[in-house]
Write an enzyme that holds these catalytic residues in place. Structure first.
Site, PDB file in Angstrom:
ATOM      1  N   LYS A 186       3.736   3.421 -11.992  1.00  0.00           N
ATOM      2  CA  LYS A 186       2.313   3.082 -12.114  1.00  0.00           C
ATOM      3  C   LYS A 186       1.574   4.222 -12.793  1.00  0.00           C
ATOM      4  O   LYS A 186       1.595   5.365 -12.323  1.00  0.00           O
ATOM      5  CB  LYS A 186       1.714   2.789 -10.740  1.00  0.00           C
ATOM      6  CG  LYS A 186       0.268   2.311 -10.844  1.00  0.00           C
ATOM      7  CD  LYS A 186      -0.196   1.637  -9.573  1.00  0.00           C
ATOM      8  CE  LYS A 186      -1.638   1.209  -9.651  1.00  0.00           C
ATOM      9  NZ  LYS A 186      -2.086   0.602  -8.401  1.00  0.00           N
TER      10      LYS A 186
ATOM     11  N   LYS B 231       0.846  -1.191   0.000  1.00  0.00           N
ATOM     12  CA  LYS B 231       0.000   0.000   0.000  1.00  0.00           C
ATOM     13  C   LYS B 231       0.888   1.249   0.000  1.00  0.00           C
ATOM     14  O   LYS B 231       1.836   1.340   0.776  1.00  0.00           O
ATOM     15  CB  LYS B 231      -0.895  -0.015   1.246  1.00  0.00           C
ATOM     16  CG  LYS B 231      -1.678   1.273   1.501  1.00  0.00           C
ATOM     17  CD  LYS B 231      -2.843   1.454   0.543  1.00  0.00           C
ATOM     18  CE  LYS B 231      -3.499   2.815   0.734  1.00  0.00           C
ATOM     19  NZ  LYS B 231      -4.544   3.090  -0.255  1.00  0.00           N
TER      20      LYS B 231
ATOM     21  N   CYS C  22      -2.886   7.917  -8.491  1.00  0.00           N
ATOM     22  CA  CYS C  22      -4.038   8.151  -7.636  1.00  0.00           C
ATOM     23  C   CYS C  22      -4.788   9.407  -8.086  1.00  0.00           C
ATOM     24  O   CYS C  22      -4.230  10.492  -8.125  1.00  0.00           O
ATOM     25  CB  CYS C  22      -3.591   8.286  -6.192  1.00  0.00           C
ATOM     26  SG  CYS C  22      -4.985   8.393  -5.067  1.00  0.00           S
TER      27      CYS C  22
HETATM   28  C1  LIG Z   1      -9.703   1.363  -1.903  1.00  0.00           C
HETATM   29  C2  LIG Z   1      -8.584   1.442  -2.894  1.00  0.00           C
HETATM   30  C3  LIG Z   1      -7.394   2.024  -2.533  1.00  0.00           C
HETATM   31  C4  LIG Z   1      -6.352   2.088  -3.446  1.00  0.00           C
HETATM   32  N1  LIG Z   1      -5.184   2.622  -3.043  1.00  0.00           N
HETATM   33  C5  LIG Z   1      -4.129   2.666  -3.908  1.00  0.00           C
HETATM   34  C6  LIG Z   1      -2.885   3.118  -3.490  1.00  0.00           C
HETATM   35  O1  LIG Z   1      -2.692   3.493  -2.340  1.00  0.00           O
HETATM   36  N2  LIG Z   1      -1.885   3.147  -4.378  1.00  0.00           N
HETATM   37  C7  LIG Z   1      -2.039   2.721  -5.674  1.00  0.00           C
HETATM   38  O2  LIG Z   1      -1.085   2.726  -6.441  1.00  0.00           O
HETATM   39  N3  LIG Z   1      -3.222   2.251  -6.102  1.00  0.00           N
HETATM   40  C8  LIG Z   1      -4.282   2.214  -5.244  1.00  0.00           C
HETATM   41  N4  LIG Z   1      -5.470   1.690  -5.674  1.00  0.00           N
HETATM   42  C9  LIG Z   1      -5.613   1.224  -7.065  1.00  0.00           C
HETATM   43  C10 LIG Z   1      -5.347  -0.281  -7.209  1.00  0.00           C
HETATM   44  O3  LIG Z   1      -4.027  -0.599  -6.839  1.00  0.00           O
HETATM   45  C11 LIG Z   1      -5.547  -0.751  -8.638  1.00  0.00           C
HETATM   46  O4  LIG Z   1      -4.679  -0.086  -9.501  1.00  0.00           O
HETATM   47  C12 LIG Z   1      -6.964  -0.559  -9.134  1.00  0.00           C
HETATM   48  O5  LIG Z   1      -7.853  -0.804  -8.105  1.00  0.00           O
HETATM   49  C13 LIG Z   1      -7.302  -1.419 -10.346  1.00  0.00           C
HETATM   50  O6  LIG Z   1      -7.242  -2.798 -10.047  1.00  0.00           O
HETATM   51  P1  LIG Z   1      -8.573  -3.678  -9.726  1.00  0.00           P
HETATM   52  O7  LIG Z   1      -9.508  -3.495 -10.858  1.00  0.00           O
HETATM   53  O8  LIG Z   1      -8.066  -5.087  -9.556  1.00  0.00           O
HETATM   54  O9  LIG Z   1      -9.124  -3.147  -8.453  1.00  0.00           O
HETATM   55  C14 LIG Z   1      -6.495   1.612  -4.755  1.00  0.00           C
HETATM   56  C15 LIG Z   1      -7.714   1.028  -5.113  1.00  0.00           C
HETATM   57  C16 LIG Z   1      -8.746   0.913  -4.198  1.00  0.00           C
HETATM   58  C17 LIG Z   1     -10.034   0.268  -4.585  1.00  0.00           C
END
Ligand SMILES: Cc1cc2nc3c(=O)[nH]c(=O)nc-3n(C[C@H](O)[C@H](O)[C@H](O)COP(=O)(O)O)c2cc1C
Ligand SMILES: Cc1cc2nc3c(=O)[nH]c(=O)nc-3n(C[C@H](O)[C@H](O)[C@H](O)COP(=O)(O)OP(=O)(O)OC[C@H]3O[C@@H](n4cnc5c(N)ncnc54)[C@H](O)[C@@H]3O)c2cc1C
Lengths: 435, 433
Positions: free
Chosen positions: A173, A45, A135
Site C-alpha cells: 500500500k 485494519k 500511514c
Molecule cells: C480513520 C482512518 C484510519 C485509517 N487507518 C488505516 C490503517 O490502519 N491502515 C491503512 O492502511 N490505511 C488506513 N487508513 C487509510 C484508508 O485505508 C484509505 O487508504 C484512505 O482513507 C483513502 O480511502 P477513502 O478516500 O475511501 O477514505 C485509514 C483512514 C482513516 C480515515
C-alpha cells in the site's frame, strides 16, 4: 447481469468492492456484516504492535453544506491485541470462505518481525497481505508507514522480506506523500510485490478552530497533522493509479485503487484507469456498508449497457487515453453553446467568463428584467468553465466545430514538417485603448 | 373573549435550517432578487455571509440597505418580490426562503443587544418627522446615522404606524414591530408618540423647531360606504378590527363575517376572521378574482382557511335590529359600455353578524392642504419629485401618503431616499434657519 467477480493478483473475489484497511474493518463482527451487505473483500485494519490512540481523532471539510467532502484522521493502527484479531480472522474466513480477506500489516523494520506476523496471519487464513507503507502520522515518526513508503529502497527491501515469508499474495500500500508515485510502485515491484494498493492518506491540516487557534482535530491545546481522504482526494488518487498503470516498468502490476470512492461511477473510473479491485473507507464511515448495494447494481447496469459480460472487460480502457499534453490534437475545436430554453438567467456563466476566464459571454437585462446571456463565439476559447458553473443540467454544452482543420499535435506542429496550420485562438486584451 | 391567538408568525429559523437554506443560494450575478427589492438589499451577499458564519456582516448588509430589515423579513410579499424573482423558480425548485433568512440574520442585531451601529458626532441640524410609520422610521434612522438630530411625532399611542397597528398577526406580532421601533430609537432618534401634528404640536412650531421636515403620515381610515344600516352594531372599519387584534385576541366562534373589498386589507381581514374561529367568513367583492388587488399567495391562504369568496356583488344596504343581521347585495356585471353595473332585480341577502369595510383608506388631504407649498394630486397623494421633495423646499414626503398605499418596503425606500437628499441639502445650506 454482468459478472463482477475478479482475481486480484491471485486472490479471488466475488466482486471488486473491498473495504480499505481502516475503522470499517476494525473487527471480525464488522467485516461479517459488511460481507452480508455485499462487499466482496476487506483489508483488515492494520495489525502490528497494538497502539493507544488520542481522544478526538477526525476532522473534516464541508463544502457549501455538503458534509465530509474531505476527512482527516490522526488515528494509528489497530489498538486491539493480535491474538483477538487472529481469532476473528479465522472465524470470518470460516464463515465466508469465498470472500477476500486481506490483512494489512505494519511492524518495525526488521525481517524477523515481518516473518513472525506474516506466519501468524497466514495461519489464521488470510487470503493475502497488504503492507502498510502509507500511514502518514504517528507511525512514520516511529520509522514505519510512510517513513518506509517514502524511501524506495526501504520499500523494496521490506517487500522482499515479506515475499520471502509469505505464501499468499503480497500487496504493497503506497503513500501519496511523495513526488512521483511511479518510483514507489517500481520499488514495490522490484521487491517482488504481487500488486499495489493506493492511495493511503495525504498529509493534511483541515482547518483551525478559530476560537482557540488550535487546528482540528483538537487534542487538548494542540493538534497534529493527519491523513486526508474522502471525495476530495479522488482526482489525486486517480492520477496516481493511471500513471502506474501506464508506466512501462509496472505495466500489468495489479492495482487496488483507493481514494474517495463512493459510487459506482467512481468504481468504473478506477477500473477504467487500471484498477482490478477498489477499496473504500470514508464513504462507509459516512453512510455505512449499504452503499455497496447501488455500487454493485450501478456497475452491473453500466456494464450491461456497454454490452460487457464481465467487469474484466472494462479494466484499463482509459489508460491509453491519458497522454502527454504534446500529443493532444491542438486543432480540436469546441465552443460553448447555451440552450436558451433551459437558461434560468442566473448570470453565473457570464460573471465566471467575464472575471475568471476569457470575456466570451455577453449579458444584458431583457425587457422583462431577466439576465440574458449569449456566447460571443469569436472570443470563446472552449475552456468549459461556463458549462461547469451552470446550475442547469444540459443548458450549456460544448459543441465540436469542424472548420476543415487537420488533426495536429504540438509536436507535429512544431516539427519541421508541420502538417498544417494552427486553428486560430482568440487573443484577449489587444483592443484595450483601441488598436 | 378568548386568549387564544389562533395563529402565530412562523418561528425564526434554526441555525441548521438557515445554513442549509443559505447553501442553496446560487449567488446569481446582477441578482434578480436584489433587483426586485425596492430597497435593493444585496440578497446573495447577506445569504453568503450566513453560509460563512458571519451573522454580523449579514445583518449589516441588510440593515445598511433597509433599516427595517427585520420587519420587512416578515411582512414583505416576498412571493412577488425577491423570492418571486429567484431563478430557482425557473428550475421548478422552491425559491430561496429569503424572508426567513433575513429574519435569521437581523434578529440578533435588531432585537438583541449587539450594537452594530456607532453613534456619530451631531451635525447640530434638526429634522422633524411627522409619522413614525415605516417611512418616517426609515428616514429618521438614516438621518440619525448621519448625525442629525431627529424628532419623530406620531398621533398614535404606540409608534410604528401600520407595522404596529395594521399588518396581520400571522406575519408579525405587535411586540416585534415595537421592538424594532426601539432599535431605531437606539440609533439616536427621539419619538414622541400620542402627539398629533396640527393638534398637539402646531405646524408653525414644527417648522420653527426643525431645519427640515419629512411627512410620513400614511393614509387614514376606511371611509363609510354611505349604505343604509351602516351605523348598526357589528359594522366596522376593517382597520379598526385589525388594530384591535394587535393587542388582544377575540373569539369569533358563532359569528358570520362579511368583509367588503378585494385588496390586501380585505384579504388579511377575512383570513384573520377565519383563524379566529368565525363560523362563516365571506369576502364580498364587486368584480372577479382576476381583478382583485390582493396577492395570489394571500388569496390562496384565505381559501385554505375556508373563506368563501363572493364575486360580482355590490353591497346595497345593511339590515338588522340594533345589530347586523344581513348584508344585502346586488349582482354586478360589465355593461355593453364596459362599465361595471348592478343587475336589475338581482338583490339577495347574506345573513351575517359582522360587516367589515375594507374598501380603501382615505387620504389625509385636509391635513396636507394646510401646509404651505405641499401639493396633492387628484387622488389625494402628495406630489414629490425624484428626491421626494414637495413643493416646499424644507419639506420632504414619502410612504403611503405619496404612493397611495403600497408595502412597508416601498415606504422604507422612500424614507431612506428622502433622508439622503435632506442630508445633502442640510450639508450644503447655511445653518440657522
Ligand atoms: C480513520 C482512518 C484510519 C485509517 N487507518 C488505516 C490503517 O490502519 N491502515 C491503512 O492502511 N490505511 C488506513 N487508513 C487509510 C484508508 O485505508 C484509505 O487508504 C484512505 O482513507 C483513502 O480511502 P477513502 O478516500 O475511501 O477514505 C485509514 C483512514 C482513516 C480515515
Ligand atoms: C391592513 C393592512 C395590512 C398591511 N399588510 C402589509 C403587509 O403585510 N406587508 C407590507 O409590506 N405592507 C402591508 N401593508 C402596507 C403597509 O403597512 C404600508 O405601506 C406602510 O405601513 C406605509 O408606511 P407609512 O410610514 O407610509 O405609513 P403608516 O404605516 O400608515 O404610518 C403613518 C403614521 O403617521 C402617523 N400620522 C399621521 N398623521 C399624523 C399627524 N398629523 N401627526 C402625527 N402623526 C401622524 C400615523 O399615526 C401613523 O403612525 C398593510 C396595510 C394595511 C392597511
Amino acid at each position: 447481469m454482468a459478472d463482477l467477480s475478479v482475481n486480484m493478483c491471485g486472490i479471488d473475489s466475488p466482486n471488486p468492492f473491498w473495504l480499505a484497511s481502516a475503522p470499517p474493518t476494525n473487527t471480525g463482527d464488522q467485516i461479517a456484516r459488511a460481507f452480508d451487505a455485499g462487499w466482496g473483500g476487506a483489508v483488515w485494519k492494520t495489525l502490528g504492535e497494538p497502539i493507544e490512540n488520542v481522544y478526538s481523532r477526525y476532522s473534516s471539510i464541508d463544502v457549501n453544506g455538503q458534509k465530509i467532502v474531505g476527512l482527516n484522521n490522526i488515528e494509528l493502527i489497530t489498538d486491539r491485541s493480535l491474538e483477538m484479531n487472529l481469532i476473528e480472522i479465522e472465524e470470518v474466513k470460516r464463515r465466508y470462505p469465498d470472500h477476500a480477506v486481506v490483512v494489512s500489516l505494519m511492524v518495525e523494520s526488521n525481517a524477523d518481525a515481518w516473518d513472525e506476523i506474516i506466519k501468524q496471519v497466514e495461519q489464521a487464513g488470510a487470503d493475502g497481505i497488504e503492507l502498510n507503507f502509507g500511514c502518514p502520522h504517528g507511525m512514520s515518526e516511529r520509522g514505519m508507514g510512510a517513513a518506509v513508503g517514502q524511501v524506495p529502497d526501504y520499500t523494496c527491501d521490506i517487500t522482499g522480506w515479506a515475499k520471502a515469508s509469505a505464501t499468499v499474495p503480497v500487496l504493497v500500500k503506497l503513500t501519496p506523500n511523495i513526488t512521483d508515485i511511479r518510483m514507489a510502485a517500481r520499488a514495490a515491484k522490484n521487491g517482488g510485490a504481487d500488486g499495489v494498493s493506493l492511495i493511503n492518506t495525504i498529509n493534511s491540516i483541515t482547518g483551525v478552530d478559530l476560537d482557540n487557534f488550535v487546528p482540528r482535530p483538537v487534542v487538548g491545546d494542540k493538534s497534529s497533522h493527519g491523513g486526508y481522504c474522502g471525495p476530495a482526494v479522488k482526482p489525486i488518487a486517480l492520477n496516481m493509479v493511471a500513471s502506474i498503470a501506464a508506466d512501462p516498468f509496472t505495466e500489468g502490476l495489479p492495482i487496488s485503487g483507493i481514494g474517495g470512492i463512493a459510487t459506482w461511477q467512481d468504481v468504473a473510473e478506477y477500473i477504467l484507469l487500471g484498477s482490478t479491485t477498489i477499496q473504500v473507507c470514508t464513504a462507509v464511515m459516512h453512510y455505512g456498508y449499504r452503499i455497496v448495494e447501488d455500487m454493485a447494481e450501478g456497475l452491473s447496469n453500466y456494464l450491461d449497457s456497454k454490452g460487457m459480460a464481465s467487469v474484466n472487460e472494462l479494466r484499463g480502457l482509459s489508460v491509453a487515453k491519458v497522454t502527454d499534453w504534446q500529443d493532444l490534437d491542438i486543432n480540436y475545436v469546441v465552443k460553448a453553446d447555451i440552450d436558451q430554453d433551459k437558461c434560468i438567467h442566473c448570470g453565473l456563466c457570464y460573471v465566471a467568463c467575464q472575471d475568471g476566464a476569457h470575456q466570451a459571454i455577453g449579458a444584458e437585462r431583457s425587457e422583462d428584467d431577466k439576465t440574458n446571456v449569449w456566447i460571443i463565439e469569436d472570443a470563446c476559447v472552449g475552456c468549459n468553465l461556463c458549462s461547469l458553473v451552470c446550475p442547469v443540467q444540459g443548458c450549456i454544452t460544448m459543441e465540436e466545430r469542424e472548420f476543415g482543420q487537420t488533426h495536429m499535435t504540438w509536436n507535429e506542429y512544431t516539427s519541421d514538417a508541420s502538417p498544417g496550420d494552427l486553428y486560430p485562438r482568440p487573443k484577449h486584451g489587444v483592443t484595450i485603448g483601441g488598436d | 373573549m378568548s386568549t387564544k391567538l389562533g395563529f402565530a408568525p412562523l418561528p425564526t429559523m434554526t441555525a441548521d435550517e438557515a445554513l442549509s437554506e443559505a447553501h442553496r443560494c446560487l449567488m446569481c450575478w446582477d441578482a434578480p432578487c436584489t433587483r426586485a427589492c425596492p430597497t435593493s438589499i444585496d440578497v446573495p451577499g447577506f445569504i453568503k455571509r450566513i453560509a460563512h458564519d458571519d451573522l454580523v456582516g449579514s445583518a449589516r448588509t441588510i440593515l445598511d440597505a433597509n433599516i427595517l430589515g427585520a420587519s420587512c423579513a416578515r411582512v414583505c410579499p416576498t412571493e412577488v418580490l425577491c423570492a418571486g424573482a429567484c431563478v430557482l423558480n425557473e428550475l421548478h425548485e422552491r425559491p430561496i426562503d429569503i424572508g426567513r433568512l433575513q429574519a435569521f440574520a437581523t434578529d440578533d442585531v435588531v432585537f438583541g443587544d449587539l450594537g452594530l451601529f456607532r453613534s456619530v458626532e451631531s451635525t447640530g441640524r434638526s429634522v422633524g418627522i411627522v409619522g413614525a410609520g415605516p417611512a418616517g422610521l426609515a428616514c429618521g434612522a438614516e438621518l440619525a446615522r448621519m448625525g442629525h438630530d431627529v424628532v419623530m411625532y406620531d398621533a398614535n399611542e404606540k409608534p410604528g404606524g401600520l407595522n404596529t397597528y395594521g399588518v396581520a398577526n400571522y406575519k408579525m406580532d405587535q411586540q416585534t414591530a415595537i421592538r424594532e421601533v426601539s432599535f431605531v430609537e437606539s440609533l439616536g432618534v427621539e419619538i414622541r408618540s400620542g402627539t398629533a401634528v396640527g393638534a398637539d404640536v402646531s405646524l408653525d412650531d414644527l417648522f420653527k423647531n426643525h431645519d427640515a421636515v419629512f411627512l410620513g403620515v400614511g393614509l387614514g381610515a376606511v371611509p363609510a360606504l354611505g349604505l343604509d344600516g351602516e351605523d348598526l352594531n357589528g359594522v366596522e372599519d376593517a382597520l379598526e378590527f385589525i388594530a384591535a387584534l394587535r393587542s388582544a385576541s377575540v373569539d369569533l366562534t358563532g359569528q358570520h363575517v362579511a368583509v367588503i373589498g378585494g385588496g390586501n386589507t380585505a384579504i388579511d381581514s377575512v383570513t384573520q376572521a377565519a383563524l379566529l374561529g368565525a363560523d362563516r367568513v365571506y369576502l364580498v367583492y364587486r368584480r372577479g378574482r382576476d381583478e382583485m388587488k390582493a396577492y395570489p399567495h394571500d388569496i390562496e391562504r384565505a381559501l385554505t382557511n375556508g373563506v368563501d369568496f363572493i364575486h360580482w356583488s355590490a353591497p346595497k344596504r345593511i339590515e338588522g335590529d340594533g345589530s347586523v343581521s344581513a348584508l344585502v347585495c346586488d349582482r354586478t356585471e360589465y355593461g355593453s359600455d364596459g362599465k361595471l353595473q348592478t343587475t336589475e332585480g338581482s338583490e339577495y341577502a347574506i345573513p351575517v353578524s359582522m360587516v367589515l369595510r375594507a374598501t380603501g383608506q382615505e387620504k389625509r388631504r385636509s391635513f396636507l392642504e394646510q401646509i404651505d407649498g405641499v401639493a396633492v394630486d387628484a387622488s389625494g397623494r402628495v406630489t414629490v419629485d425624484d428626491q421626494f421633495r414637495t413643493g416646499n423646499d424644507r419639506i420632504w414626503a414619502g410612504g403611503d401618503c405619496v404612493n397611495g398605499g403600497k408595502e412597508v418596503v416601498n415606504a422604507v425606500a422612500h424614507g431612506k431616499a428622502a433622508a439622503i437628499d435632506i442630508d445633502r441639502v442640510l450639508q450644503s445650506s447655511p445653518r440657522g434657519k
